[in-house]
Design a protein around this motif. Structure first.
Motif, PDB file in Angstrom:
ATOM      1  N   PRO A  50      -2.730  11.293  -2.668  1.00 19.52           N
ATOM      2  CA  PRO A  50      -2.220  12.612  -3.056  1.00 19.52           C
ATOM      3  C   PRO A  50      -0.712  12.657  -3.295  1.00 19.52           C
ATOM      4  CG  PRO A  50      -2.611  12.586  -0.710  1.00 19.52           C
ATOM      5  CD  PRO A  50      -3.078  11.252  -1.250  1.00 19.52           C
ATOM      6  N   LEU A  51      -0.234  11.752  -4.126  1.00 24.30           N
ATOM      7  CA  LEU A  51       1.182  11.680  -4.482  1.00 24.30           C
ATOM      8  C   LEU A  51       1.285  11.268  -5.948  1.00 24.30           C
ATOM      9  CD1 LEU A  51       2.401   9.708  -1.350  1.00 24.30           C
ATOM     10  CD2 LEU A  51       2.878  12.115  -1.826  1.00 24.30           C
ATOM     11  N   PRO A  52       2.415  11.537  -6.609  1.00 30.67           N
ATOM     12  CA  PRO A  52       2.556  11.141  -8.014  1.00 30.67           C
ATOM     13  C   PRO A  52       2.584   9.615  -8.190  1.00 30.67           C
ATOM     14  CG  PRO A  52       4.481  12.401  -7.257  1.00 30.67           C
ATOM     15  CD  PRO A  52       3.561  12.251  -6.091  1.00 30.67           C
ATOM     16  N   PRO A  53       2.103   9.126  -9.345  1.00 25.97           N
ATOM     17  CA  PRO A  53       2.071   7.680  -9.594  1.00 25.97           C
ATOM     18  C   PRO A  53       3.430   7.005  -9.406  1.00 25.97           C
ATOM     19  CG  PRO A  53       0.827   8.797 -11.292  1.00 25.97           C
ATOM     20  CD  PRO A  53       1.506   9.867 -10.473  1.00 25.97           C
ATOM     21  N   GLU A  54       4.510   7.646  -9.805  1.00 25.20           N
ATOM     22  CA  GLU A  54       5.838   7.036  -9.666  1.00 25.20           C
ATOM     23  C   GLU A  54       6.165   6.748  -8.195  1.00 25.20           C
ATOM     24  OE1 GLU A  54       5.385   9.055 -13.412  1.00 25.20           O
ATOM     25  OE2 GLU A  54       5.180   9.843 -11.380  1.00 25.20           O
ATOM     26  N   GLN A  55       5.796   7.661  -7.317  1.00 23.17           N
ATOM     27  CA  GLN A  55       6.088   7.473  -5.890  1.00 23.17           C
ATOM     28  C   GLN A  55       5.228   6.361  -5.298  1.00 23.17           C
ATOM     29  OE1 GLN A  55       5.937  11.102  -3.617  1.00 23.17           O
ATOM     30  NE2 GLN A  55       6.329  10.061  -1.677  1.00 23.17           N
ATOM     31  N   VAL A  56       3.955   6.352  -5.659  1.00 22.89           N
ATOM     32  CA  VAL A  56       3.052   5.311  -5.154  1.00 22.89           C
ATOM     33  C   VAL A  56       3.487   3.945  -5.680  1.00 22.89           C
ATOM     34  CG1 VAL A  56       0.663   4.486  -5.103  1.00 22.89           C
ATOM     35  CG2 VAL A  56       1.146   6.946  -4.931  1.00 22.89           C
ATOM     36  N   ALA A  57       3.753   3.863  -6.986  1.00 21.12           N
ATOM     37  CA  ALA A  57       4.124   2.592  -7.607  1.00 21.12           C
ATOM     38  C   ALA A  57       5.461   2.073  -7.091  1.00 21.12           C
ATOM     39  CB  ALA A  57       4.169   2.738  -9.120  1.00 21.12           C
ATOM     40  N   ARG A  58       6.417   2.968  -6.870  1.00 18.02           N
ATOM     41  CA  ARG A  58       7.737   2.538  -6.394  1.00 18.02           C
ATOM     42  C   ARG A  58       7.598   1.746  -5.089  1.00 18.02           C
ATOM     43  NH1 ARG A  58      10.393   6.801  -7.321  1.00 18.02           N
ATOM     44  NH2 ARG A  58       9.755   7.980  -5.487  1.00 18.02           N
ATOM     45  N   TYR A  59       6.707   2.183  -4.223  1.00 17.44           N
ATOM     46  CA  TYR A  59       6.485   1.489  -2.955  1.00 17.44           C
ATOM     47  C   TYR A  59       5.586   0.261  -3.150  1.00 17.44           C
ATOM     48  CZ  TYR A  59       5.462   0.744   1.974  1.00 17.44           C
ATOM     49  OH  TYR A  59       5.335   0.183   3.220  1.00 17.44           O
ATOM     50  N   ALA A  60       4.435   0.460  -3.789  1.00 12.60           N
ATOM     51  CA  ALA A  60       3.431  -0.606  -3.882  1.00 12.60           C
ATOM     52  C   ALA A  60       3.866  -1.769  -4.759  1.00 12.60           C
ATOM     53  CB  ALA A  60       2.115  -0.038  -4.407  1.00 12.60           C
ATOM     54  N   MET A  61       4.689  -1.518  -5.774  1.00 11.59           N
ATOM     55  CA  MET A  61       5.109  -2.581  -6.680  1.00 11.59           C
ATOM     56  C   MET A  61       6.362  -3.308  -6.190  1.00 11.59           C
ATOM     57  SD  MET A  61       4.242  -0.700 -10.333  1.00 11.59           S
ATOM     58  CE  MET A  61       4.718  -2.045 -11.406  1.00 11.59           C
ATOM     59  N   ASP A  62       6.864  -2.935  -5.027  1.00 11.17           N
ATOM     60  CA  ASP A  62       8.033  -3.590  -4.437  1.00 11.17           C
ATOM     61  C   ASP A  62       7.533  -4.665  -3.471  1.00 11.17           C
ATOM     62  OD1 ASP A  62      10.246  -4.363  -2.895  1.00 11.17           O
ATOM     63  OD2 ASP A  62      11.108  -2.349  -2.916  1.00 11.17           O
ATOM     64  N   TRP A  63       7.686  -5.921  -3.850  1.00  8.63           N
ATOM     65  CA  TRP A  63       7.176  -7.047  -3.059  1.00  8.63           C
ATOM     66  C   TRP A  63       7.655  -7.021  -1.614  1.00  8.63           C
ATOM     67  CZ3 TRP A  63      10.862 -10.099  -0.912  1.00  8.63           C
ATOM     68  CH2 TRP A  63      12.143 -10.020  -1.460  1.00  8.63           C
ATOM     69  N   ARG A  64       8.798  -6.404  -1.343  1.00  2.00           N
ATOM     70  CA  ARG A  64       9.315  -6.360   0.037  1.00  2.00           C
ATOM     71  C   ARG A  64       8.408  -5.572   0.970  1.00  2.00           C
ATOM     72  NH1 ARG A  64      15.032  -5.339  -2.661  1.00  2.00           N
ATOM     73  NH2 ARG A  64      13.611  -3.968  -3.771  1.00  2.00           N
ATOM     74  N   HIS A  65       7.549  -4.717   0.414  1.00  2.00           N
ATOM     75  CA  HIS A  65       6.623  -3.918   1.223  1.00  2.00           C
ATOM     76  C   HIS A  65       5.264  -4.588   1.409  1.00  2.00           C
ATOM     77  CE1 HIS A  65       9.379  -0.565   1.266  1.00  2.00           C
ATOM     78  NE2 HIS A  65       9.462  -0.603  -0.051  1.00  2.00           N
ATOM     79  N   ASP A  66       5.013  -5.702   0.742  1.00  2.00           N
ATOM     80  CA  ASP A  66       3.702  -6.350   0.808  1.00  2.00           C
ATOM     81  C   ASP A  66       3.186  -6.522   2.247  1.00  2.00           C
ATOM     82  OD1 ASP A  66       3.722  -6.488  -1.940  1.00  2.00           O
ATOM     83  OD2 ASP A  66       3.911  -8.671  -2.043  1.00  2.00           O
ATOM     84  N   PRO A  67       3.990  -7.034   3.183  1.00  6.34           N
ATOM     85  CA  PRO A  67       3.456  -7.215   4.539  1.00  6.34           C
ATOM     86  C   PRO A  67       3.123  -5.898   5.248  1.00  6.34           C
ATOM     87  CG  PRO A  67       5.420  -8.561   4.207  1.00  6.34           C
ATOM     88  CD  PRO A  67       5.325  -7.618   3.044  1.00  6.34           C
TER      89      PRO A  67
END
Length: 147
Positions: free
Chosen positions: A12-29
């Motif tokens: 329940p969030l905009p794609p830009e917000q989800v992608a900004r987090y999920a597409m940042d490899w530093r958050h993978d773990p």
């Protein structure tokens, strides 16, 4: 035998917000099952993360340590991140997609792979485990972003 599994979840969030987090490899773990570390080991020719960059991940799957390198094959922020393994125990192709949805973002993960030897024999179990893991990844991604 090949593996081709996917999972999706509406966040329940905009794609830009989800992608900004999920597409940042530093958050993978933080949200990806089994990944203990992720490191940008090759930047793009222009520097930074994007097509051609490589991320080295250390994960644990079915109790075994797995080190593998994922190369960015396509990156269309905020809609798509497509990665292929260039080093690791088996060929793998992972696609993350984030599309607008009336309730926020339809987040999808698709994992494709093919292996020989042990991986061929274990393909049915592997497919179930991967499907379960990516479903949990999306659940954890939502939790991270909405807490």
């Amino acid at each position: 035998m090949t593996i081709d599994v996917s999972a999706e979840r509406v966040i329940p969030l905009p794609p830009e917000q989800v992608a900004r987090y999920a597409m940042d490899w530093r958050h993978d773990p933080d949200w990806t099952q089994g990944i203990r570390t992720a490191e940008l080991t090759r930047e793009t020719d222009a520097g930074g993360f994007g097509v051609g960059a490589e991320v080295t991940r250390t994960a644990y799957f079915l109790g075994r340590r797995i080190d593998y390198v994922m190369r960015v094959a396509a990156c269309h922020y905020p809609r798509l991140l497509d990665m292929v393994s260039v080093a690791g125990p088996m060929p793998m192709h992972v696609t993350y997609a984030f599309d607008p949805h009336p309730d926020g973002t339809l987040a999808r993960i698709r994992v494709r792979g093919a292996g020989g030897g042990f991986h061929r024999l274990a393909a049915p179990l592997l497919a179930r485990q991967v499907r379960s893991s990516i479903g949990k990844d999306l659940r954890d991604l939502e939790r991270r972003l909405t807490e």
